[in-house]
Scaffold this motif. Structure first.
Motif, short mmCIF file in Angstrom:
data_model
loop_
_atom_site.label_atom_id
_atom_site.label_comp_id
_atom_site.label_asym_id
_atom_site.label_seq_id
_atom_site.Cartn_x
_atom_site.Cartn_y
_atom_site.Cartn_z
N ARG A 110 -2.02 6.11 8.78
CA ARG A 110 -1.46 4.88 7.44
C ARG A 110 -0.32 3.71 8.43
O ARG A 110 -0.83 2.24 9.01
CB ARG A 110 -1.23 4.72 6.15
CG ARG A 110 -2.77 5.21 5.71
CD ARG A 110 -2.40 4.98 4.25
NE ARG A 110 -2.30 4.20 3.66
CZ ARG A 110 -2.06 4.32 1.97
NH1 ARG A 110 -1.06 5.23 1.01
NH2 ARG A 110 -1.65 3.50 1.32
N CYS A 111 0.45 4.01 8.83
CA CYS A 111 2.13 3.85 9.37
C CYS A 111 1.18 3.63 10.61
O CYS A 111 1.45 2.51 11.24
CB CYS A 111 2.62 4.50 9.33
SG CYS A 111 3.31 4.95 7.98
N SER A 112 0.78 4.23 11.37
CA SER A 112 -0.38 3.88 12.86
C SER A 112 -1.07 3.06 12.87
O SER A 112 -0.78 1.98 14.02
CB SER A 112 -1.18 4.95 13.56
OG SER A 112 0.41 6.57 13.24
N ARG A 113 -1.79 2.55 11.71
CA ARG A 113 -2.68 1.47 12.01
C ARG A 113 -1.83 0.67 11.72
O ARG A 113 -2.43 -0.73 12.07
CB ARG A 113 -3.48 1.23 10.73
CG ARG A 113 -5.19 2.95 11.11
CD ARG A 113 -6.09 2.59 10.11
NE ARG A 113 -5.79 3.38 8.70
CZ ARG A 113 -5.75 3.48 8.14
NH1 ARG A 113 -5.66 5.44 8.51
NH2 ARG A 113 -5.69 4.19 7.04
N LEU A 114 -0.44 0.46 11.35
CA LEU A 114 -0.02 -0.65 10.52
C LEU A 114 0.88 -1.53 11.94
O LEU A 114 1.55 -2.47 11.96
CB LEU A 114 1.24 -0.85 9.46
CG LEU A 114 0.41 -0.32 7.84
CD1 LEU A 114 1.60 -0.06 6.86
CD2 LEU A 114 -0.52 -1.91 7.63
N GLY A 115 1.23 -0.74 13.31
CA GLY A 115 2.10 -1.26 13.74
C GLY A 115 3.65 -0.52 13.52
O GLY A 115 3.79 0.26 13.06
N GLU A 171 0.92 -0.62 -0.50
CA GLU A 171 0.01 0.13 -0.08
C GLU A 171 1.09 1.40 -0.02
O GLU A 171 0.62 2.06 -0.01
CB GLU A 171 -0.81 -0.13 1.27
CG GLU A 171 -0.26 -0.15 2.32
CD GLU A 171 -1.04 -0.50 3.56
OE1 GLU A 171 -1.88 0.66 3.79
OE2 GLU A 171 -1.26 -1.27 4.21
N PHE A 172 2.39 0.78 -0.19
CA PHE A 172 3.37 2.35 -0.01
C PHE A 172 3.70 2.70 -1.34
O PHE A 172 4.65 3.47 -1.19
CB PHE A 172 4.35 2.20 1.43
CG PHE A 172 3.27 2.58 2.60
CD1 PHE A 172 3.44 3.96 3.20
CD2 PHE A 172 3.38 1.34 3.54
CE1 PHE A 172 2.49 4.43 3.97
CE2 PHE A 172 2.58 2.01 4.55
CZ PHE A 172 2.50 2.99 5.76
N ALA A 173 3.61 1.17 -1.96
CA ALA A 173 4.27 1.29 -3.35
C ALA A 173 4.31 3.07 -3.89
O ALA A 173 4.83 3.84 -4.12
CB ALA A 173 3.91 0.38 -3.79
#
Length: 564
Positions: A375-380, A117-119
């Motif tokens: 979004r990174c916060s949700r990925l841990g 999802e970050f690409a």
């Protein structure tokens, strides 16, 4: 005797008519000289000159401000150049920040390689950073063009300022001095003109006196005519019954008396003629000194108005011509400079739009990085590394704001400076030429009139000198007429050589002849001489009336009668 008298009569008439014409022509040329002087002084002191000087003082005061205006324009161009230099430093900061952002964009791609999802996010970040870099490069290129334009404009401004610094103060000083010298020159020329008029008036007075003295010519001519008429009356009387009644001896005695009478009349006529001619000659001889003085004063007047070192108008014209040439150069340079000002203004406005584009890119990167953080916060733990890099992106994107604000402030300062350059300063410099040209045209008009007047005065002064000199040579009545009058007198003396007979017993019989001769006289002197040789019967009504009429005529009436 009659032939000699006719010759004398003709010579006197011609000589005195010619003399009158010569003197009248001298009087006219003197009047012309005075008219030229009046026009000359009126030209220098006329309304045109007064308005010219007034306009010049206004122009001079405007000129005096120009170096300061030119300095202000030059200062503004230097100020804009300094602002552009400041903006270039801020652009360097932005470029450095963009370099970091590009690095972080690559780092996002690397750290988020395992996260699908970050690409896309990494590609978007990289594209926005790349777009920002391109916009900054465009900005740098446009700013470089503007700085080059400013260098040209600054060179123009420096040239104008240099021209003003070296030329305007001298022109201002010279024009101010010249306008003041006009009044001084007018006073000097007026003083000399007054002297010329004084000499001219003196000569005119002498001419009037000589013209009055020329009446001696008419008087002498008339007295010769009276002698001629006396001979004619004698012939007529001897041919008449009254004369025929005289014996031959009585007729001879009467003729001898008439010859004595005519000799006495001619002798008295010649004495009066020579006395009056001596006075005329003395007056005419003094013309030479007057003519020379007029020539000297003429040279003084022309020297007062000739040459730039004396003629304030010529000096003023030369300075105004330099001013007009300066205005022409300044107009050309100002036109080029104003073109640059317009270009710089347009470039500054374009750059303001460009900086807004860069700001929008900064905002896009900031929100993209913020979204990435969320979004990174949700990925841990999986999104921790990307989260750190996204935070750096947000931080460095924010750093674009400071140089952007500084550049915006610089560009607004550029706009303010260009408004000054395209405002009153430009109008003052651009409008310099017209008042200078108007002043130059006015001074040239007055100067041309002045030059024409001086030339006319120089020519007319020489003509006066020549005319007076010719009159002095020509009007020598004694040498011209004295000889023929002496011949008449000598012949009359020869004819009256016999002793004067006693005609007392003939008085009543020759009374008609005596009264007839007496009636032709117009001067008391003639009547007095007549009475010494022939009596006039004053008992008859006609004789009494004629005598009364003759006695009441004074010499002025007789002169008028002789002339008119």
């Amino acid at each position: 005797m009659v032939s000699k008298l006719n010759l004398a009569h003709s010579a006197i008439e011609k000589s005195f008519l010619d003399a009158g014409a010569v003197l009248v022509s001298v009087m006219e040329i003197l009047n012309g000289l005075v008219d030229i002087l009046d026009r000359l002084t009126n030209t220098l002191d006329g309304e045109t000159t007064a308005s010219t000087v007034k306009g010049l003082r206004s122009t001079v005061s405007n000129l005096a401000l120009l170096p300061k205006i030119a300095e202000a324009r030059h200062t503004k161009f230097v100020e804009i150049s300094d602002i552009c230099h400041s903006s270039s430093l801020h652009l360097d900061d932005m470029r450095e920040t963009i370099r970091y952002l590009r690095t972080f964009a690559i780092t996002v791609k690397i750290t988020g390689a395992g996260l699908a999802e970050f690409a896309e996010f990494a590609d978007e970040i990289r594209d926005r950073v790349q777009f920002g870099a391109e916009e900054v490069d465009k900005f740098v290129a446009q700013l470089s063009v503007m700085r080059a334009q400013l260098r040209t404009a600054r060179d123009f401004a420096e040239g104008i300022r240099s021209d003003f610094d070296t030329t305007v103060p001298r022109i201002v000083s010279n024009l101010d001095q010249s306008s003041s010298r006009i009044a001084q020159q007018y006073a000097q020329m007026s003083a000399v003109a007054s002297d010329v008029k004084q000499v001219t008036g003196r000569v005119q007075g002498k001419i009037a006196s000589v013209l009055s003295g020329l009446q001696i010519g008419d008087i002498t001519r008339q007295r010769i005519e009276h002698v001629q008429s006396t001979f004619e009356l004698l012939d007529a009387f001897l041919a008449s019954p009254e004369g025929g009644a005289l014996s031959a001896q009585e007729a001879d005695d009467l003729t001898t008396v008439i010859l004595h009478l005519c000799h006495a009349q001619l002798d008295e006529t010649l004495v009066d003629f020579r006395r009056q001619c001596r006075g005329i000659s003395t007056n005419i001889a003094s013309f030479s000194a007057d003519a020379s003085q007029i020539l000297v004063l003429r040279d003084k007047v022309t020297s007062e108005g000739a040459g730039e070192e004396h003629n304030a108008l010529k000096s003023m014209e030369a300075d105004l011509r330099v001013g007009c040439e300066l205005a022409e150069r300044v107009r050309d340079r100002s036109g080029e400079s104003d073109s640059v000002v317009g270009s710089v203004t347009a470039t500054a406005q374009h750059l303001l739009k460009g900086i807004e584009v860069i700001r929008s890119i900064k905002t896009d990167i900031h929100y993209m990085a913020l979204n990435s953080n969320l979004r990174c916060s949700r990925l841990g733990d999986a999104g921790r590394s990307v989260n750190v890099v996204s935070g750096e992106l947000r931080l460095f994107a924010g750093k674009l704001e400071t140089p952007a604000d500084a550049i915006v402030a610089d560009l607004h300062a550029v706009e303010a400076a260009t408004q000054f350059l395209s405002g009153e300063a430009t109008a003052d410099i651009g409008n310099l030429g017209e008042p200078l040209r108007n002043a130059l045209a006015a001074v040239q008009t007055v100067g041309a009139e002045m030059e024409k007047g001086l030339q006319e005065f120089a020519v007319e002064g020489q003509a006066v000198f020549a005319r007076i000199s010719a009159a002095v040579t020509k009007l020598d009545f004694e040498s011209e007429l004295g000889g023929v009058l002496d011949q008449c007198l000598g012949l009359a003396a020869h004819m009256a050589a016999d002793a004067l007979p006693d005609t007392l017993d003939l008085a009543s019989r020759i009374e008609p002849l005596s009264s007839g001769i007496f009636r032709i006289y117009t001067m008391a002197q003639e009547r007095d001489i007549h009475l010494r040789y022939l009596n006039v019967n004053s008992g008859g009504p006609a004789s009494q009336a004629e005598a009364a009429k003759t006695e009441i005529m004074d010499d002025d009436d007789l002169f008028a009668d002789a002339l008119f």
